[in-house]
Design a protein around this motif. Structure first.
Motif, PDB file in Angstrom:
ATOM      1  N   ARG A 119       0.816  -1.209   0.000  1.00  0.00           N
ATOM      2  CA  ARG A 119       0.000   0.000   0.000  1.00  0.00           C
ATOM      3  C   ARG A 119       0.851   1.261   0.000  1.00  0.00           C
ATOM      4  NH1 ARG A 119      -4.532  -1.415   4.692  1.00  0.00           N
ATOM      5  NH2 ARG A 119      -5.417  -3.259   3.683  1.00  0.00           N
ATOM      6  N   ILE A 120       2.037   1.179   0.592  1.00  0.00           N
ATOM      7  CA  ILE A 120       2.873   2.372   0.716  1.00  0.00           C
ATOM      8  C   ILE A 120       4.090   2.310  -0.205  1.00  0.00           C
ATOM      9  CG2 ILE A 120       4.386   1.550   2.582  1.00  0.00           C
ATOM     10  CD1 ILE A 120       2.720   5.017   2.435  1.00  0.00           C
ATOM     11  N   LEU A 121       4.480   1.110  -0.641  1.00  0.00           N
ATOM     12  CA  LEU A 121       5.723   0.969  -1.397  1.00  0.00           C
ATOM     13  C   LEU A 121       5.628   1.481  -2.837  1.00  0.00           C
ATOM     14  CD1 LEU A 121       7.116  -0.590   0.916  1.00  0.00           C
ATOM     15  CD2 LEU A 121       7.843  -2.260  -0.779  1.00  0.00           C
ATOM     16  N   TYR A 122       4.754   0.879  -3.624  1.00  0.00           N
ATOM     17  CA  TYR A 122       4.765   1.104  -5.075  1.00  0.00           C
ATOM     18  C   TYR A 122       4.557   2.561  -5.450  1.00  0.00           C
ATOM     19  CZ  TYR A 122       4.859  -3.908  -5.942  1.00  0.00           C
ATOM     20  OH  TYR A 122       5.232  -5.227  -5.994  1.00  0.00           O
ATOM     21  N   SER A 123       3.645   3.233  -4.798  1.00  0.00           N
ATOM     22  CA  SER A 123       3.365   4.625  -5.151  1.00  0.00           C
ATOM     23  C   SER A 123       4.506   5.558  -4.774  1.00  0.00           C
ATOM     24  CB  SER A 123       2.076   5.092  -4.467  1.00  0.00           C
ATOM     25  OG  SER A 123       2.193   5.009  -3.055  1.00  0.00           O
ATOM     26  N   ASN A 124       5.427   5.085  -3.940  1.00  0.00           N
ATOM     27  CA  ASN A 124       6.547   5.911  -3.512  1.00  0.00           C
ATOM     28  C   ASN A 124       7.868   5.508  -4.156  1.00  0.00           C
ATOM     29  OD1 ASN A 124       5.388   7.821  -1.504  1.00  0.00           O
ATOM     30  ND2 ASN A 124       4.763   5.936  -0.492  1.00  0.00           N
ATOM     31  N   GLY A 125       7.791   4.731  -5.236  1.00  0.00           N
ATOM     32  CA  GLY A 125       8.993   4.434  -6.014  1.00  0.00           C
ATOM     33  C   GLY A 125       9.761   3.212  -5.568  1.00  0.00           C
ATOM     34  N   LEU A 126       9.169   2.365  -4.725  1.00  0.00           N
ATOM     35  CA  LEU A 126       9.840   1.152  -4.261  1.00  0.00           C
ATOM     36  C   LEU A 126       9.054  -0.073  -4.699  1.00  0.00           C
ATOM     37  CD1 LEU A 126      10.667   2.306  -0.607  1.00  0.00           C
ATOM     38  CD2 LEU A 126      12.232   2.259  -2.551  1.00  0.00           C
ATOM     39  N   TYR A 127       9.729  -1.218  -4.778  1.00  0.00           N
ATOM     40  CA  TYR A 127       9.028  -2.447  -5.137  1.00  0.00           C
ATOM     41  C   TYR A 127       9.742  -3.647  -4.513  1.00  0.00           C
ATOM     42  CZ  TYR A 127      12.725  -3.107  -8.667  1.00  0.00           C
ATOM     43  OH  TYR A 127      13.930  -3.269  -9.299  1.00  0.00           O
ATOM     44  N   PHE A 128       9.019  -4.764  -4.453  1.00  0.00           N
ATOM     45  CA  PHE A 128       9.583  -6.000  -3.921  1.00  0.00           C
ATOM     46  C   PHE A 128      10.468  -6.632  -5.002  1.00  0.00           C
ATOM     47  CE2 PHE A 128       5.198  -5.589  -2.242  1.00  0.00           C
ATOM     48  CZ  PHE A 128       5.513  -5.322  -0.920  1.00  0.00           C
ATOM     49  N   VAL A 176       5.532  10.999   3.363  1.00  0.00           N
ATOM     50  CA  VAL A 176       6.577  12.015   3.528  1.00  0.00           C
ATOM     51  C   VAL A 176       7.859  11.366   4.047  1.00  0.00           C
ATOM     52  CG1 VAL A 176       7.233  14.122   4.743  1.00  0.00           C
ATOM     53  CG2 VAL A 176       4.868  13.824   3.936  1.00  0.00           C
ATOM     54  N   PHE A 177       7.730  10.484   5.023  1.00  0.00           N
ATOM     55  CA  PHE A 177       8.898   9.856   5.632  1.00  0.00           C
ATOM     56  C   PHE A 177       9.530   8.823   4.698  1.00  0.00           C
ATOM     57  CE2 PHE A 177       6.252  11.436   9.038  1.00  0.00           C
ATOM     58  CZ  PHE A 177       7.164  12.086   9.851  1.00  0.00           C
ATOM     59  N   VAL A 178       8.696   8.102   3.964  1.00  0.00           N
ATOM     60  CA  VAL A 178       9.232   7.117   3.014  1.00  0.00           C
ATOM     61  C   VAL A 178      10.007   7.821   1.906  1.00  0.00           C
ATOM     62  CG1 VAL A 178       8.643   5.336   1.341  1.00  0.00           C
ATOM     63  CG2 VAL A 178       7.441   5.422   3.527  1.00  0.00           C
ATOM     64  N   ARG A 179       9.434   8.890   1.365  1.00  0.00           N
ATOM     65  CA  ARG A 179      10.099   9.599   0.259  1.00  0.00           C
ATOM     66  C   ARG A 179      11.349  10.336   0.737  1.00  0.00           C
ATOM     67  NH1 ARG A 179       5.732  11.677  -4.223  1.00  0.00           N
ATOM     68  NH2 ARG A 179       4.716   9.647  -4.475  1.00  0.00           N
ATOM     69  N   LEU A 196      16.223   7.623  10.286  1.00  0.00           N
ATOM     70  CA  LEU A 196      15.402   8.826  10.394  1.00  0.00           C
ATOM     71  C   LEU A 196      14.446   8.728  11.577  1.00  0.00           C
ATOM     72  CD1 LEU A 196      14.394  11.523   9.195  1.00  0.00           C
ATOM     73  CD2 LEU A 196      12.892  10.185   7.706  1.00  0.00           C
ATOM     74  N   TYR A 197      13.766   7.602  11.685  1.00  0.00           N
ATOM     75  CA  TYR A 197      12.837   7.406  12.804  1.00  0.00           C
ATOM     76  C   TYR A 197      13.581   7.424  14.139  1.00  0.00           C
ATOM     77  CZ  TYR A 197       9.067   5.985   9.602  1.00  0.00           C
ATOM     78  OH  TYR A 197       8.098   5.947   8.631  1.00  0.00           O
ATOM     79  N   ALA A 206       0.103  16.381  15.855  1.00  0.00           N
ATOM     80  CA  ALA A 206      -1.302  15.972  15.734  1.00  0.00           C
ATOM     81  C   ALA A 206      -1.699  15.776  14.276  1.00  0.00           C
ATOM     82  CB  ALA A 206      -2.202  17.006  16.394  1.00  0.00           C
ATOM     83  N   LEU A 207      -1.245  16.661  13.409  1.00  0.00           N
ATOM     84  CA  LEU A 207      -1.563  16.546  11.981  1.00  0.00           C
ATOM     85  C   LEU A 207      -0.979  15.265  11.381  1.00  0.00           C
ATOM     86  CD1 LEU A 207      -1.096  20.170  10.577  1.00  0.00           C
ATOM     87  CD2 LEU A 207      -3.205  18.818  10.570  1.00  0.00           C
ATOM     88  N   ILE A 208       0.274  14.988  11.694  1.00  0.00           N
ATOM     89  CA  ILE A 208       0.929  13.787  11.162  1.00  0.00           C
ATOM     90  C   ILE A 208       0.261  12.526  11.712  1.00  0.00           C
ATOM     91  CG2 ILE A 208       3.087  12.493  11.064  1.00  0.00           C
ATOM     92  CD1 ILE A 208       4.539  15.214  11.219  1.00  0.00           C
ATOM     93  N   LEU A 209      -0.063  12.546  13.006  1.00  0.00           N
ATOM     94  CA  LEU A 209      -0.725  11.399  13.637  1.00  0.00           C
ATOM     95  C   LEU A 209      -2.082  11.132  12.995  1.00  0.00           C
ATOM     96  CD1 LEU A 209      -1.040   9.278  15.922  1.00  0.00           C
ATOM     97  CD2 LEU A 209      -1.976  11.121  17.342  1.00  0.00           C
ATOM     98  N   THR A 210      -2.864  12.184  12.807  1.00  0.00           N
ATOM     99  CA  THR A 210      -4.214  12.027  12.253  1.00  0.00           C
ATOM    100  C   THR A 210      -4.191  11.477  10.842  1.00  0.00           C
ATOM    101  OG1 THR A 210      -4.994  13.888  13.605  1.00  0.00           O
ATOM    102  CG2 THR A 210      -6.366  13.242  11.739  1.00  0.00           C
TER     103      THR A 210
END
Length: 500
Positions: A56-65, A101-104, A127-128, A213-217
Motif C-alpha cells: 500500500r505504501i511501497l509502489y506509489s513511492n517508487g519502491l518495489y519487492f 513524507v517519511f518514506v520519500r 530517520l525514525y 497531531a496533523l501527522i498522527l491524524t
C-alpha cells in the motif's frame, strides 16, 4: 586486586560526573540510542515481517519487492532491502498518508548517499531513530520537572526500560505506520505537558503539538476520530495567553486539526472501507452473536450470508466472492459503521464479548510477525527476546479485562481532579491544562480500541490497538512520575496562566 572501597569511590566519582554533565533527559536519550543501535543497526538486524500491507505504501513511492521469494517470507521474515524504480512509475497512491513524507525522504537520503537501485530500510530506521531519541528526551524532560537529580535518573531509567522495549523499536525497520504513531504521540503529549509546565517557548511547543497531531491524524485513516478529539482539546490553548497573535495562531491550529480529522475520514478509499466493513461483520457481529441469522436480520441481510461467520476478506476460498456484485449489493451496502455501533448498543451481550476481546489484546506489545532476516538462519516467524522485559512483565501482570480499562480511566481522572478543581477555582487555565491533556490521551486510546473492534472486528487486533498500547504506557508512566515527584496534587505552576 580491586578493593570494594576503591570500587565505591569509582562509582561516586562517576555519579558526580554524571550529575554534573548529563541531565536525566539526556541520559534517557543516550539509553534509547544505544538500544536502537544494537537492535536495528548491528547484525542480526531486527525488524518486522510484512503481513501483506507493505504494498500500500511501497509502489506509489517508487519502491518495489525485488526478491524472487518475497511472498514466501511474508509473516515470518523481516526483509531489509527493496528495489527502486529506475524509470517511469505508473503506480498511483492507494491512499494518502503522512507516512509517504517519511518514506520519500528516506528514499531521497538513499539516493543522495549513492544507493540508487536498492533501498535499505535501515535508512528509514535511522530517520525514525533520530526523531524518537528527541521525543524520549522531551518526554523525560517534562516527566522529571522539579524532581531531584537522583529521582530524575530513576525516571530516565524507567523511560528507557518502557519505551526502549523491542515491541516499539522493531517497527522502525518496517513500513507499518505504527512507528509514526508512536513518535508523534510522544511528541504531542510531551509538548502539551511542557506547555503546562512552561518550560520552553509557548509558540514552539504549540507548533510541535499541532504538527504532531496533523501527522498522527493523517498517517492512518482510523486515526480520524482521534484527530477530532485532539482538535477539540487544542481549543483550550487559545486561552493560554492574551496576545492576539498567539490566540490567532492557536485558533487557526485548532480549526485545521478539526478539519483535517473530518477530511481524513471522508477521503478513506472505498476499497479499504469495504475490507474493514467486511471484517466488522464477519469477524465482529457474526462471531459475537448467539444466532447469526438473527444478527443479519437486524441489518436486513439475507440469512444465507451467515456462512461468512469468521471469514476474512483475504481467504483464498470464499463461499461468496468478496468482489462480486452480489456481495456488494446484498451484503456490504446493507450496513455501515453507524449501524454496527447501533447493533452493539442494542445487544449488550455481543458488545461485552467484542470489547472483552479488545481488552485481551490491548496489553500485548508484541505481534506474531517474524523479527529476523531469512539469512540469520532462524526458523520462520522467530521473535526476538532481547530488550523485551517490559513486554513480558506487562503481559504477565496487567489484567486483560474491559473492567480494568474502566478502573484505569476512573483512577486517573480521580487522581488529577483535585488539582484541576483548584486551578479552575483560581482561574488559571495553564494549571488546569494537565487533566484535559491526560483525558485527551486516555480518550484517544479508548477511541482507538472502539474503532478497531467496531470497524474491523477482531481482525489483526494486535496492530489495530497499537495506539491504545502507546497511550496506556505514556499515561501510566506520567502518573507514576507525578507520584514519585510529589506533583500529583500540588499547584506546580506559580506563574503563567491565561492572564499573561
Amino acid at each position: 586486586m580491586i578493593k570494594p572501597q576503591d570500587m565505591k569511590h569509582a562509582f561516586v566519582r562517576a555519579y558526580v560526573v554524571l550529575e554534573k554533565y548529563i541531565s536525566p533527559a539526556a541520559l534517557a536519550a543516550i539509553g534509547i540510542a544505544f538500544i536502537l543501535l544494537i537492535e536495528l543497526f548491528v547484525p542480526p538486524y531486527i525488524g518486522m515481517a510484512d503481513n501483506g500491507d507493505f504494498y500500500r505504501i511501497l509502489y506509489s513511492n517508487g519502491l518495489y519487492f525485488d526478491l524472487p521469494d518475497y511472498d514466501s517470507q511474508r509473516l515470518g521474515y523481516f526483509v531489509r532491502t527493496y528495489g527502486i524504480f529506475q524509470y517511469y512509475n505508473e503506480n498511483n497512491a492507494m491512499l494518502w498518508s503522512s507516512q509517504t513524507v517519511f518514506v520519500r525522504l528516506s528514499l531521497w537520503i538513499s539516493q543522495v548517499l549513492g544507493y540508487n537501485e536498492r533501498f535499505d530500510i535501515r535508512i528509514q530506521a535511522s530517520l525514525y531513530s533520530l526523531l524518537y531519541i528527541g521525543a524520549v528526551y522531551l518526554l523525560v524532560k517534562a516527566a522529571t520537572w522539579r524532581a531531584s537529580r537522583r529521582m530524575g535518573y530513576g525516571i530516565a531509567a524507567a523511560a528507557v526500560f518502557v519505551f526502549g522495549d523491542i515491541a516499539y523499536v522493531m517497527y522502525f525497520n518496517s513500513f507499518y505506520s505504527e512507528s509514526i504513531m508512536l513518535i508523534t504521540l510522544m511528541y504531542l503529549f510531551s509538548a502539551a505537558m511542557l506547555l503546562y509546565q512552561r518550560q520552553y517557548n509557548d509558540y514552539v511547543l504549540l507548533f510541535l503539538f499541532g504538527a504532531s497531531a496533523l501527522i498522527l491524524t493523517t498517517c492512518k485513516q482510523q486515526n480520524a476520530p482521534i484527530g477530532l478529539i485532539i482538535g477539540l482539546v487544542a481549543i483550550l490553548f487559545v486561552f493560554l495567553r492574551r496576545e492576539r497573535i498567539f490566540r490567532l495562531f492557536a485558533s487557526l491550529q485548532a480549526v485545521i486539526l478539526i478539519l483535517t480529522a473530518i477530511g481524513t475520514y471522508v477521503l478513506i478509499p472505498e476499497e479499504f472501507v469495504n475490507i474493514n466493513k467486511y471484517h466488522a461483520m464477519t469477524r465482529g457481529v457474526l462471531m459475537t452473536a448467539d444466532n447469526s441469522e438473527e444478527a443479519l436480520a437486524f441489518f436486513g441481510i439475507d440469512e444465507q450470508f451467515s456462512v461468512l461467520r469468521g471469514a476474512t476478506y483475504y481467504d483464498f476460498l470464499s463461499p461468496i466472492p468478496v468482489d462480486s456484485e452480489e456481495m456488494e449489493k446484498q451484503f456490504l451496502d446493507k450496513y455501515d459503521f453507524v449501524s454496527i455501533a447501533r447493533y452493539y448498543l442494542s445487544h449488550p451481550d455481543s458488545a461485552g464479548k467484542i470489547f472483552e476481546t479488545a481488552a485481551r489484546n490491548a496489553f500485548y506489545n508484541r505481534t506474531k510477525l517474524g523479527n529476523y532476516e531469512k539469512s540469520a538462519g532462524k526458523p520462520f516467524g522467530t521473535l526476538t527476546h532481547a530488550f523485551a522485559g517490559y513486554s513480558y512483565l506487562k503481559e504477565k501482570l496487567v489484567p486483560k479485562t474491559s473492567g480494568f480499562v474502566v478502573i484505569w480511566m476512573v483512577t486517573i481522572a480521580g487522581l488529577y481532579s483535585p488539582s484541576f478543581y483548584r486551578a479552575v477555582k483560581a482561574r488559571s487555565l495553564r494549571r488546569a491544562l494537565r487533566l484535559p491533556v491526560i483525558l485527551m490521551m486516555a480518550a484517544s486510546g479508548l477511541c482507538a480500541m472502539a474503532v478497531a473492534v467496531i470497524g474491523a472486528g477482531d481482525a489483526d487486533l494486535s496492530k489495530h490497538e497499537f495506539l491504545f498500547v502507546v497511550v496506556f504506557d505514556l499515561v501510566t508512566f506520567w502518573v507514576i512520575a507525578d507520584c514519585l515527584c510529589r506533583r500529583l496534587w500540588g499547584a506546580n505552576v506559580e506563574q503563567g496562566d491565561s492572564h499573561e
